[in-house]
Write an enzyme that holds these catalytic residues in place. Structure first.
Site, short mmCIF file in Angstrom:
data_model
loop_
_atom_site.label_atom_id
_atom_site.label_comp_id
_atom_site.label_asym_id
_atom_site.label_seq_id
_atom_site.Cartn_x
_atom_site.Cartn_y
_atom_site.Cartn_z
N TYR A 124 0.81 -1.22 0.00
CA TYR A 124 0.00 0.00 0.00
C TYR A 124 0.84 1.27 0.00
O TYR A 124 0.32 2.36 0.15
CB TYR A 124 -0.93 0.03 1.23
CG TYR A 124 -2.14 -0.87 1.14
CD1 TYR A 124 -2.38 -1.66 0.03
CD2 TYR A 124 -3.07 -0.90 2.17
CE1 TYR A 124 -3.50 -2.49 -0.04
CE2 TYR A 124 -4.19 -1.71 2.11
CZ TYR A 124 -4.40 -2.51 1.00
OH TYR A 124 -5.50 -3.31 0.94
N LYS A 191 4.33 -13.72 5.94
CA LYS A 191 4.58 -14.83 5.00
C LYS A 191 6.06 -14.78 4.64
O LYS A 191 6.46 -14.68 3.47
CB LYS A 191 3.67 -14.64 3.77
CG LYS A 191 3.52 -15.87 2.92
CD LYS A 191 2.67 -16.94 3.53
CE LYS A 191 2.63 -18.15 2.62
NZ LYS A 191 2.01 -19.33 3.24
N ASP A 224 -1.74 -17.12 6.17
CA ASP A 224 -2.82 -17.99 5.71
C ASP A 224 -3.34 -18.86 6.87
O ASP A 224 -4.54 -19.00 7.09
CB ASP A 224 -2.40 -18.84 4.50
CG ASP A 224 -0.95 -19.32 4.58
OD1 ASP A 224 -0.28 -19.03 5.59
OD2 ASP A 224 -0.50 -19.99 3.63
N ASP A 248 -5.08 -4.76 6.72
CA ASP A 248 -6.31 -4.24 6.12
C ASP A 248 -7.32 -5.38 5.95
O ASP A 248 -8.49 -5.27 6.33
CB ASP A 248 -5.96 -3.61 4.76
CG ASP A 248 -7.13 -2.87 4.17
OD1 ASP A 248 -8.00 -2.39 4.94
OD2 ASP A 248 -7.20 -2.75 2.93
#
Ligand code: NAI
Length: 358
Positions: A124, A191, A224, A248
């Site tokens: 972002y 991740k 995840d 977000d």
């Protein structure tokens, strides 16, 4: 003590929920001098800019603001106003408390967690190269030269920078938050096994700096897996510490767990300024209908009161929300009821006034 606060009503349902919020906060008796400024579509019409300098200047002067949602026109070359605000004022930490509320039917109960999201870096950051442009071609060429990367000619490219300094300040913010708010544990989502040089920095920094907080428990979980665990047993989490994009997405997921976007407040905090806002957007599908739930922005207001040191008033607002929802008489459409935004605002303001008198 009197507080000068910038109020930005925003777009879509923004002015509706902002009006209700103002009446609830005024009912607490705290002396707030509202400085109303515009941003978003309304500002584009009146000032020729989505984020007028006069709005930024007012926030810099007052240091505290509360805003409704702002819609950024898609595909017209505009930089998101929300992203611009966070970057220009360096509001690096987004804080979003998510808790089960009385009288709201949900699959899970007893949820009480806080999402802390890095607000200025990551995908972002706004570093983008449009498909088919000379800049995108130059970048593809450079990446090919540097690492033999083959990126298709018809690809657009968005970059994901995460720095040690950017990670460090949000990590320390989260651990300090746990201490200051008597919470229990930080869960870092990432991740890093795939994005070794961006998420990897986030995780490494958490690992290094956590050692300065031996009294605070922490763990790290792949994003995840974290998503799956959140929907199965959200009660197992306390403070989630996340890079920008994951933060977000997971804050909306968490909103869904406790009854929807109409209920979740937020704060964007930097060293110098704080801007409070609901997590939801401008809800164009219900804008102008007078049926939006103002609670997310009202609770953002109670976070603001706490930030201003008005702890008793903040508690009063939180309690009013619990009491009105718990009675199940006044409910907006998103919670299965028929009350309007104004009726919900009035019920909350009356409840606040009653407990002020009591
Ligand atoms: P949204 O949050 O506006 O709406 C998603 C769904 O939730 C809609 O069905 C809407 O009716 C419902 N909803 C949201 N807030 C509600 C409330 N207070 N009461 C009852 N129902 C509510 O998300 P969407 O549609 O993705 O975005 C619309 C616009 O808002 C976009 O232009 C987006 O850029 C902007 N946006 C602005 C944000 C901000 O200013 N911080 C945050 C998120 C989106």
């Amino acid at each position: 003590m009197s507080h000068e606060v910038v109020l930005i009503p925003g777009d879509g349902i923004g002015p509706e929920v902002a009006g209700a919020t103002r009446s609830v906060l005024d009912a607490t008796g705290v002396d707030i001098r509202w400085v109303e400024r515009s941003a978003g579509a309304a500002a584009l019409e009146t000032h020729g800019a989505l984020l007028p300098e006069s709005t930024l200047e007012a926030i810099r002067r007052c240091r505290t603001a509360i805003k409704g949602p702002i819609a950024t026109p898609v595909g017209q070359g505009f930089r998101s106003v929300n992203v611009a605000l966070r970057q220009d004022l360096d509001l690096f930490a987004a804080v979003r408390p998510v808790r089960s509320l009385p009288g709201v039917p949900t699959r899970h109960h007893d949820i009480d967690l806080v999402v802390i999201r890095e607000n200025t870096e990551d995908l972002y950051r706004g570093i983008e190269f449009e498909r088919g442009t000379p800049d995108a071609a130059a970048l593809r060429g450079k990446l090919h030269d540097l690492g033999g990367f083959q990126i298709p000619e018809d690809a657009g490219i968005t970059l994901k920078p995460i720095s040690v300094s950017g990670a460090r300040r949000i990590v320390r913010f989260a651990f300090e938050y746990v201490r200051a708010n008597r919470r229990r544990k930080v869960t870092v989502g990432h991740k890093a096994n795939v994005m070794r040089y961006s998420d990897g920095i986030f995780l490494e920094t958490a690992r290094t700096d956590a050692s300065d907080y031996p009294d605070v428990a922490w763990e790290d979980v792949h994003i995840d897996t974290l998503s799956a665990r959140l929907v199965r047993s959200p009660q197992g989490f306390d403070v989630l510490l996340l890079p920008n994009l994951y933060g977000d997405i997971l804050s909306d997921l968490c909103a869904g767990l406790v009854g929807g976007l109409g209920l979740i407040p937020g704060a964007n905090i930097g060293w110098e300024y704080a801007v409070f806002e609901p997590v939801h957007g401008s809800a164009p599908d219900i804008a102008g209908m007078g049926i939006a739930n103002p609670i997310a922005m009202v609770l953002s207001g109670s976070m603001m009161l706490r930030h201003l040191g008005e702890l008793k008033a903040a508690d009063t607002v939180d309690r009013a929300v619990d009491q009105v929802l718990g009675r199940r008489q006044i409910r907006t459409a998103d919670l299965g009821g028929r009350a309007s935004t104004v009726e919900m605002g009035e019920a909350l303001a009356n409840e606040v006034t009653r407990s002020e008198v009591a």
